[in-house]
Scaffold this motif. Structure first.
Motif, short mmCIF file in Angstrom:
data_model
loop_
_atom_site.label_atom_id
_atom_site.label_comp_id
_atom_site.label_asym_id
_atom_site.label_seq_id
_atom_site.Cartn_x
_atom_site.Cartn_y
_atom_site.Cartn_z
N VAL A 1 0.85 -1.21 0.00
CA VAL A 1 0.00 0.00 0.00
C VAL A 1 0.88 1.25 0.00
O VAL A 1 0.62 2.20 -0.74
CB VAL A 1 -0.94 -0.01 1.22
N PHE A 2 1.92 1.25 0.82
CA PHE A 2 2.83 2.40 0.84
C PHE A 2 3.55 2.54 -0.50
O PHE A 2 3.79 3.66 -0.97
CB PHE A 2 3.86 2.24 1.97
N PHE A 3 3.90 1.42 -1.11
CA PHE A 3 4.55 1.43 -2.43
C PHE A 3 3.64 2.11 -3.45
O PHE A 3 4.07 2.98 -4.21
CB PHE A 3 4.86 0.00 -2.86
N ALA A 4 2.35 1.70 -3.47
CA ALA A 4 1.39 2.27 -4.42
C ALA A 4 1.15 3.75 -4.14
O ALA A 4 1.07 4.57 -5.07
CB ALA A 4 0.08 1.49 -4.37
N LEU A 5 1.01 4.10 -2.87
CA LEU A 5 0.83 5.51 -2.51
C LEU A 5 2.01 6.35 -2.99
O LEU A 5 1.82 7.40 -3.62
CB LEU A 5 0.72 5.63 -0.98
N ARG B 1 14.88 7.84 11.18
CA ARG B 1 15.26 6.43 11.01
C ARG B 1 15.00 5.60 12.26
O ARG B 1 14.67 4.41 12.17
CB ARG B 1 16.73 6.35 10.62
N ASN B 2 15.12 6.20 13.44
CA ASN B 2 14.93 5.48 14.69
C ASN B 2 13.49 5.53 15.19
O ASN B 2 13.19 5.03 16.28
CB ASN B 2 15.87 6.02 15.77
N SER B 3 12.60 6.12 14.40
CA SER B 3 11.20 6.21 14.80
C SER B 3 10.53 4.84 14.75
O SER B 3 10.88 3.99 13.93
CB SER B 3 10.46 7.19 13.88
N GLY B 4 9.53 4.64 15.60
CA GLY B 4 8.79 3.40 15.58
C GLY B 4 7.56 3.46 14.71
O GLY B 4 6.81 2.48 14.61
N LEU C 1 8.21 3.99 6.57
CA LEU C 1 8.33 3.15 5.38
C LEU C 1 7.74 3.88 4.17
O LEU C 1 8.27 3.77 3.05
CB LEU C 1 7.62 1.81 5.58
N PHE C 2 6.69 4.63 4.38
CA PHE C 2 6.11 5.45 3.32
C PHE C 2 7.12 6.49 2.84
O PHE C 2 7.30 6.70 1.63
CB PHE C 2 4.84 6.14 3.84
#
Length: 304
Positions: A55-59, A125-128, A133-134
């Motif tokens: 979904v993130f890839f498509a967005l 980068r260290n965020s949870g 990923l988006f």
């Protein structure tokens, strides 16, 4: 430069372009031969990982594509030309000596956006949060959708970037060849780096010093996600429907590098997040809203 030299240079660039497909295949075979006897602990199947990443890839693909179209029309608008924000319609009305230069404004814009998103990802980068990923997929598409246009621009000067580099800037053939080859190498290196960044999303209990575990995780978060994500992009495309193959082409020249490089990516650090735990609904809702916007606004076109 004689015709024979020109043909030879064209073949050279084509070889580098083809290596973007052949390279990871060879690398994959080497990985298989090297690790076929390696024992790996059982890893839970990460369907939520694949769905969330798809979904993130498509967005990300659609947003980057949209931004490229926006900057294409804004560049022409700045010259006083009339153009339309519309899928695959890069024509305009009016005349201006810099019109062909502005054909490269979209690719330049998403390249810069890709770099900005990559910088943002490094900051978070260290965020949870799963939304990082988006951001990473935005960086990926910004760079991977723009850099190959330099290669294609050399091979086909009639394309958007080709009109800018060849038609307006009239870059010399040696410089164009250099840019094309550097672009091909840059794509491969970027994908190798993205492989390492994607592996950071693996569960904390994943044994990432095992090559087979890394390869399996990347099959979900990158390979499977790219296939499903590309299918999700298809409804966003409009006639002619042969344009629907674009996300699959983008994936074919990039995702195999991410997969092949996973086995050798070291060191990998774990950054805890919930991307692997459950399917997130907010990105799915956002994708559906974006689809409504594409079909409602972009199909008829927006005049600039």
């Amino acid at each position: 430069m004689c015709i024979r030299d020109s043909i030879g240079n064209m073949i050279l660039v084509q070889i580098f372009f083809a290596s973007l497909v052949i390279g990871p295949i060879v690398w994959g075979i080497v990985n298989w031969l090297k690790y076929k006897g390696l024992n790996a602990p059982k890893v839970a199947i990460h369907y939520p990982t694949m769905i969330n990443s798809a979904v993130f890839f498509a967005l990300a693909f659609n947003i980057i594509f949209f931004l490229q179209e926006v900057f294409l029309v804004l560049g022409k608008k700045a010259l006083g030309l009339q153009s339309f924000l519309y899928h695959n319609n890069h024509t305009w009305e009016g005349e201006h000596p810099m019109a062909s230069l502005m054909q490269g404004s979209g690719a330049l814009a998403i390249f810069l956006i890709g770099l900005i998103c990559l910088a943002i990802f490094q900051f978070i980068r260290n965020s949870g949060s799963i939304w990082k990923l988006f951001i990473l997929w935005l960086a990926f598409h910004g760079l991977i959708q723009s850099i190959p246009q330099v290669i294609i621009g050399y091979l086909n000067p009639g394309t958007d970037v080709g009109q800018a580099l060849v038609g307006y800037l009239k870059l010399s053939e040696p410089l164009l060849i250099t840019l094309a080859i550097v672009s091909a190498i840059a794509m491969a290196l970027l994908c190798i780096w993205f492989s390492k960044l994607l592996l950071e999303f693996a569960p904390v209990d994943a044994v990432l010093n095992n090559a087979k575990v890394k390869l399996k995780y990347v099959r979900y978060i990158a390979v499977g996600a790219a296939i499903i994500g590309s299918i999700l992009v298809v409804p966003f495309r409009i006639l002619p429907m042969d344009q629907a193959v674009t996300p699959f082409i983008v994936s074919a020249f990039s995702i195999p590098w991410i997969w092949a490089a996973a086995a050798r990516s070291t060191p990998i650090r774990h950054v805890p997040n919930s991307i692997n735990e459950k399917v997130a609904w907010s990105p799915i809702i956002l994708l559906l809203l974006l689809l409504i916007f594409f079909r409602w606004a972009l199909v008829p076109g927006v005049e600039f």
